[in-house]
Design a protein around this motif. Structure first.
Motif, short mmCIF file in Angstrom:
data_model
loop_
_atom_site.label_atom_id
_atom_site.label_comp_id
_atom_site.label_asym_id
_atom_site.label_seq_id
_atom_site.Cartn_x
_atom_site.Cartn_y
_atom_site.Cartn_z
N VAL A 1 -60.59 30.98 -10.53
CA VAL A 1 -59.30 31.03 -11.23
C VAL A 1 -58.94 32.48 -11.51
O VAL A 1 -59.76 33.24 -12.06
CB VAL A 1 -59.35 30.23 -12.55
N ALA A 2 -57.74 32.88 -11.15
CA ALA A 2 -57.27 34.25 -11.36
C ALA A 2 -56.39 34.31 -12.61
O ALA A 2 -55.43 33.55 -12.75
CB ALA A 2 -56.50 34.75 -10.15
N LEU A 3 -56.70 35.25 -13.50
CA LEU A 3 -55.92 35.48 -14.71
C LEU A 3 -55.36 36.89 -14.71
O LEU A 3 -55.45 37.61 -13.71
CB LEU A 3 -56.81 35.25 -15.95
N ILE B 1 -64.04 33.11 -13.36
CA ILE B 1 -62.81 33.75 -13.82
C ILE B 1 -62.69 35.12 -13.18
O ILE B 1 -63.61 35.94 -13.24
CB ILE B 1 -62.80 33.90 -15.35
N GLU B 2 -61.56 35.39 -12.56
CA GLU B 2 -61.27 36.70 -12.00
C GLU B 2 -60.07 37.29 -12.73
O GLU B 2 -58.97 36.76 -12.67
CB GLU B 2 -60.99 36.59 -10.50
N ARG B 3 -60.30 38.39 -13.45
CA ARG B 3 -59.27 39.02 -14.27
C ARG B 3 -58.59 40.12 -13.45
O ARG B 3 -59.02 41.27 -13.46
CB ARG B 3 -59.89 39.56 -15.56
N LEU B 4 -57.53 39.77 -12.79
CA LEU B 4 -56.92 40.64 -11.79
C LEU B 4 -55.64 41.33 -12.24
O LEU B 4 -55.29 42.39 -11.73
CB LEU B 4 -56.60 39.81 -10.53
N LYS C 1 -49.54 40.00 -11.36
CA LYS C 1 -49.06 40.04 -9.98
C LYS C 1 -50.21 39.88 -8.98
O LYS C 1 -50.10 39.08 -8.04
CB LYS C 1 -48.29 41.33 -9.72
N PRO C 2 -51.35 40.59 -9.14
CA PRO C 2 -52.47 40.37 -8.22
C PRO C 2 -53.01 38.94 -8.26
O PRO C 2 -53.49 38.43 -7.25
CB PRO C 2 -53.52 41.37 -8.70
N ALA C 3 -52.94 38.28 -9.44
CA ALA C 3 -53.41 36.89 -9.53
C ALA C 3 -52.56 35.99 -8.65
O ALA C 3 -53.08 35.13 -7.93
CB ALA C 3 -53.36 36.42 -10.98
N ALA C 4 -51.24 36.19 -8.70
CA ALA C 4 -50.34 35.39 -7.87
C ALA C 4 -50.60 35.66 -6.39
O ALA C 4 -50.62 34.73 -5.57
CB ALA C 4 -48.89 35.69 -8.22
N VAL D 1 -58.29 32.53 -4.38
CA VAL D 1 -58.64 31.77 -5.58
C VAL D 1 -58.04 30.38 -5.46
O VAL D 1 -57.15 30.13 -4.64
CB VAL D 1 -58.12 32.46 -6.87
N ASP D 2 -58.55 29.47 -6.27
CA ASP D 2 -58.08 28.08 -6.23
C ASP D 2 -56.91 27.83 -7.16
O ASP D 2 -56.14 26.88 -6.96
CB ASP D 2 -59.24 27.14 -6.59
N ALA D 3 -56.77 28.65 -8.19
CA ALA D 3 -55.68 28.50 -9.15
C ALA D 3 -55.39 29.86 -9.76
O ALA D 3 -56.26 30.75 -9.79
CB ALA D 3 -56.02 27.49 -10.23
N ALA D 4 -54.18 30.03 -10.25
CA ALA D 4 -53.79 31.31 -10.86
C ALA D 4 -52.89 31.06 -12.06
O ALA D 4 -52.24 30.02 -12.17
CB ALA D 4 -53.08 32.20 -9.84
N ILE D 5 -52.87 32.04 -12.93
CA ILE D 5 -52.05 31.94 -14.13
C ILE D 5 -50.58 32.21 -13.80
O ILE D 5 -50.26 33.14 -13.06
CB ILE D 5 -52.56 32.95 -15.20
#
Length: 330
Positions: free
Chosen positions: A141-143, A171-174, A177-180, A188-192
């Protein structure tokens, strides 16, 4: 004395009166957020409004590294508290008051002047098999970035306190914009994702990276936090509140979704005089419809959103007086 000789005298008196009125306007410093953020844009808006409003306050907004920096600066230089207000969120307040990361010590609670945004975020995926937070166990999951309260800290708190799954999710704290982009790239499987709400009108404005995902042409599936998980997180003391994200707020949302909001607000410490805060808050109430002239996010501001989600004891006494006079708080 001839009438024509009175003209310059009267003009001089009017000019002196104008100077006198300008002189009594109290100057207030606002530590706005970083350039390019909603906090910075609306900070500039309130400065411009104060210059035209003749409300007894003159706001001088300046760029700052961020909300956490502002709290730390006011703690290190307490004399600034008598003439300064700052952006803040209820979630940030929870961390500051309890001395939790990114803070190294406990800070006194700040008091509300006015909300300017109600931020709401949740997780989204392109995988139709992921329907619930529990389906994210073992997935990535990207946050947002680590210091971001709304986009990182609060989602992690819900995953931990609301679902008890924080240790089972990578958890990947990116960054937002990088999370999207990571979701688009399949990394990633899901993003904020998320945006900002006007609870008075039901209007919702997606954040920039959310709008980019909506424009990708791919089907977004939204993962609700769930009412029970939000309540458990609130019961632990985290300063968030329930929000039902309206149908159609984002592409693929075909029914209201149980989520949360964090009030993004201007606050001050008790050292800022009550009368000063009263004048500032009354100006915001009287001119709330003008914020949209300076930034699109100003369209989400309305009288009914300014103190939404705050208990009276957490509102600055000067602001509370203004809200009660306006019939906005009991």
């Amino acid at each position: 004395m001839k009438k024509r000789n009175l003209i310059p005298i009267v003009a001089s008196l009017v000019a002196c009166l104008a100077v006198s009125q300008t002189a009594v306007a109290e100057e207030l410093a606002l530590f706005a957020g970083p350039f390019g953020t909603g906090s910075y844009a609306l900070g500039n808006a309130i400065e411009q409004i104060s210059k035209k409003a003749d409300a007894g306050v003159n706001v001088v907004a300046s760029e700052s590294p961020g909300l956490v920096f502002n709290v730390r600066k006011l703690a290190k230089e307490p004399d600034l508290k008598t003439a300064t207000f700052t952006p803040y969120t209820t979630g940030l307040g929870y961390l500051a008051v309890n001395g939790l990361k990114p803070f190294k010590k406990k800070h006194p609670p700040a008091k509300l002047i006015a909300n300017y945004l109600l931020g709401s975020v949740w997780l989204a995926t392109f995988d139709p098999e992921i329907k619930s937070i529990k389906d994210l166990a073992g997935k990535r999951v990207a946050l947002g970035r680590p210091p971001q309260i709304l986009w990182t800290v609060e989602p992690e708190l819900i995953l931990s306190k609301g679902w008890g799954l924080h240790d089972e999710i990578t958890i990947e704290r990116l960054g937002t914009k990088p999370a999207a982009q990571a979701l688009l790239d399949g990394k990633v499987d899901a993003a904020i994702i998320g945006g900002y709400a006007n609870v008075s009108s039901g209007e919702f404005k997606p954040s920039p990276q959310t709008a980019e995902l909506m424009a990708s042409g791919r089907t977004l599936y939204h993962i609700p936090w769930g009412k029970d998980a939000v309540q458990k997180t609130m019961d632990s003391g985290v300063g968030i509140n329930h929000l039902s994200v309206p149908t159609g707020a984002v592409a693929g949302m075909d029914a209201p979704m149980n989520g949360f909001f964090d009030a993004i607000a201007w606050v001050a410490y008790p050292e800022l005089p009550d009368e000063t805060v009263y004048n500032l808050t009354k100006m915001i109430i009287d001119h709330v419809g003008e914020f949209k002239e300076y930034h699109a996010l100003g369209k989400l501001m309305a009288p009914g959103t300014l103190a939404y989600g705050w208990k009276p004891e957490n509102i600055h006494p000067g602001a509370l007086k203004a809200y009660r006079e306006a019939g906005l708080v009991k």
